[in-house]
Design an enzyme around this catalytic site. Structure first.
Site, short mmCIF file in Angstrom:
data_model
loop_
_atom_site.label_atom_id
_atom_site.label_comp_id
_atom_site.label_asym_id
_atom_site.label_seq_id
_atom_site.Cartn_x
_atom_site.Cartn_y
_atom_site.Cartn_z
N GLY A 22 1.19 -1.39 0.00
CA GLY A 22 -0.23 -0.09 -0.69
C GLY A 22 0.90 1.31 0.02
O GLY A 22 0.45 2.13 -0.04
N SER A 73 0.47 -4.96 -5.06
CA SER A 73 -0.40 -5.33 -6.27
C SER A 73 0.23 -6.18 -6.80
O SER A 73 0.09 -7.18 -7.80
CB SER A 73 -1.57 -5.25 -5.96
OG SER A 73 -1.83 -3.42 -6.78
N GLU A 131 -6.37 -7.97 -11.07
CA GLU A 131 -6.43 -6.33 -9.75
C GLU A 131 -8.18 -5.86 -10.25
O GLU A 131 -8.99 -5.50 -8.97
CB GLU A 131 -5.64 -5.39 -10.54
CG GLU A 131 -4.95 -4.12 -9.48
CD GLU A 131 -4.43 -3.79 -8.60
OE1 GLU A 131 -3.33 -5.00 -8.89
OE2 GLU A 131 -4.24 -3.57 -8.02
N ASP A 170 1.27 -0.08 -14.36
CA ASP A 170 1.83 -0.81 -12.96
C ASP A 170 2.36 -2.70 -13.43
O ASP A 170 3.01 -2.76 -13.64
CB ASP A 170 0.53 -0.99 -11.91
CG ASP A 170 -0.07 0.34 -10.89
OD1 ASP A 170 1.39 0.90 -11.90
OD2 ASP A 170 -0.35 -0.33 -10.49
P1 ADP Z 1 0.06 -1.00 -3.85
O1 ADP Z 1 0.47 -1.30 -4.74
O2 ADP Z 1 0.82 0.36 -3.21
O3 ADP Z 1 1.29 -1.66 -2.52
P2 ADP Z 1 -2.25 -1.47 -3.01
O4 ADP Z 1 -3.49 -1.54 -2.22
O5 ADP Z 1 -2.59 -1.75 -4.74
O6 ADP Z 1 -1.36 -0.93 -2.84
O7 ADP Z 1 -1.70 -3.35 -2.90
C1 ADP Z 1 -1.82 -3.83 -1.31
C2 ADP Z 1 -1.93 -4.97 -1.08
O8 ADP Z 1 -1.25 -6.26 -1.89
C3 ADP Z 1 -2.01 -5.28 0.37
O9 ADP Z 1 -2.97 -5.21 1.28
C4 ADP Z 1 -2.31 -6.91 -0.06
O10 ADP Z 1 -2.89 -7.75 -0.04
C5 ADP Z 1 -1.17 -7.36 -1.60
N1 ADP Z 1 0.19 -8.03 -1.62
C6 ADP Z 1 0.99 -7.24 -2.31
N2 ADP Z 1 1.90 -7.89 -1.45
C7 ADP Z 1 1.77 -8.86 -0.44
C8 ADP Z 1 2.48 -9.78 -0.33
N3 ADP Z 1 4.67 -9.48 -0.17
N4 ADP Z 1 2.35 -11.02 0.77
C9 ADP Z 1 0.59 -10.28 0.51
N5 ADP Z 1 0.06 -9.42 0.24
C10 ADP Z 1 0.39 -8.72 -0.50
MG MG Z 2 -1.61 -1.70 -6.41
#
Ligand code: ADP
Ligand code: MG
Length: 399
Positions: A133, A139, A171, A183
């Site tokens: 996040g 993500s 997504e 992305d």
């Molecule tokens: P961003 O892509 O900017 O980091 P997002 O809200 O789009 O933010 O994505 C974050 C979400 O992706 C997390 O809440 C989780 O569900 C998932 N995620 C990403 N990397 C991981 C990880 N290494 N382990 C578990 N979940 C992950």
């Molecule tokens: Mg994201």
């Protein structure tokens, strides 16, 4: 046989660690490993879903994964960082109502099913150095690492663009974020020492060299977790779509800023502000590409600052912490420019900084932020990295 060469440190060290974690967790060796980077968008924000131009780079932070096939049709997931696990049958690819990262895996699997591929079961362990996040696309990296590792595991042939679209769909449908293609394209298609220029209308990709040793990319994570699925992102997207249809164009890409005075009376205030951001941001991105070509990083910095102001005032996707970081960083000697990066409402800022002063700039930003907010931001330098890769572990490495 490995289809891609294993990468150099520190990524190969991280991959060896995840293969080890896999073996400890499942009591059997992994057969394939993959890594997907996060991304930072240098400029071209909130224009991908308007058919515009974006200029991101992959960063030196990764999600790594290790996997092996299974005979029982089960998908077993394990996050080595948190210890979290999830298990489901490969035939059960509906979205779970829980907030679970298994949804991203299910979404990618559903994408492969849609391509007509037969899905066997597998075990998977992941770990990550990308903030969650943080506006750095953890993500998309998660989707990409799963897509790449499954391609390697089962020998599925796909193009990077096909994978990027498959991940984008995951997504949309499984995370509820109606994102553009930026992305997923950045984490899958980037090249080391280059920025990736994606024309989101034609999906044409080209590369802009960035290896000037005098300048560094600095990332400052505000620590404010954004919640893109909470509706503001979708609202901006809807306003742009509505404006395009009111103006009789397929996407805002077809317009340029010379039409802004004329359309002011046709659109409502909300649409006007959104359109003004999108049209001027498209022009800034094209100008930034030209400035990189001339090695005029000061001009790129000026465009970054203007992009931030437009995202703050017209598109209204910044937040107090990001505005503070941008305003303070822009003032420091040796900084060409600074702006929020990614979807906004929190997450990170990106700055272009002279290498000679990178340490003192990092220290100043950290202490100014800490004085204002009582905590330190996460701050790191990155070079543009390569996109997601997967490789098989050779038998002798397993033994
Ligand atoms: P961003 O892509 O900017 O980091 P997002 O809200 O789009 O933010 O994505 C974050 C979400 O992706 C997390 O809440 C989780 O569900 C998932 N995620 C990403 N990397 C991981 C990880 N290494 N382990 C578990 N979940 C992950
Ligand atoms: Mg994201």
């Amino acid at each position: 046989m490995s289809t891609q060469d294993p990468p150099s440190p520190p990524l190969n060290w991280f991959a060896a660690r995840i293969a080890d974690a896999f073996r400890k967790h499942y009591q059997t060796p992994a057969t394939v490993v993959a890594a997907a980077p996060g991304r930072v968008n240098i400029i071209g924000e909130h224009v991908d879903y308007n058919g515009g131009w974006v200029l991101p780079a992959a960063i030196e932070r990764w999600i790594v994964a290790a996997a092996a096939p299974r005979e029982d049709g089960v998908v077993a997931l394990h996050d080595d960082r948190t210890g979290e696990t999830a298990n489901f049958l490969v035939t059960e690819l509906g979205r779970t109502p829980q907030r679970s990262w298994s949804n991203y895996v299910r979404g990618v699997l559903a994408g492969f099913t849609a391509l007509g591929l037969q899905l066997p079961g597998f075990s998977l362990t992941i770990s990550s150095t990308i903030p969650l996040g943080g506006g750095l696309s953890s993500s998309a990296a998660l989707e990409a690492v799963v897509a790449r590792i499954l391609g390697q595991l089962f020998g599925w042939e796909t193009t990077p663009l096909q994978l990027a679209k498959l991940c984008q769909r995951a997504e949309h449908d499984y995370a509820g974020v109606p994102c553009g293609l930026m992305d997923q394209a950045a984490v899958l298609m980037s090249r080391e020492a280059h920025l990736l220029l994606l024309d989101c209308a034609t999906e044409a990709v080209s590369f802009v060299p960035f290896s000037n040793p005098d300048w560094q990319i600095l990332i400052i994570n505000s620590g404010v977790a954004h919640e893109l699925a909470d509706g503001e992102y979708a609202k901006r997207r809807a306003a742009c779509h509505q404006a395009a249809s009111t103006l009789g164009v397929k996407s805002l890409r077809e317009l340029d800023s010379s039409c802004l005075p004329g359309i002011g009376r046709i659109l409502n205030e909300e649409m006007n502000r959104c359109v003004r951001h999108v049209l001027t941001e498209n022009e800034r991105t094209i100008q930034a590409v030209a400035a990189f070509g001339r090695n005029d990083l000061l001009e790129v910095g000026r465009l970054l600052n203007a992009s931030h102001a437009s995202l703050r005032d017209d598109y209204r996707v910044s937040c107090a912490e990001l505005d503070f970081i941008a305003a303070t960083t822009q003032q420091i000697e040796g900084v060409a420019g600074c702006r929020m990066t990614g979807g906004g409402f929190g997450g990170s800022a990106v700055a272009l900084v002279q290498s000679a002063v990178i340490k003192s700039v990092s220290n100043t930003v950290t202490s100014d932020f800490a004085a204002r907010y009582g905590r330190s931001p996460e701050i790191f330098v990155t070079r543009p990295a390569a996109g997601a890769i997967a490789w098989s572990i050779l038998q002798e490495e397993i033994l």
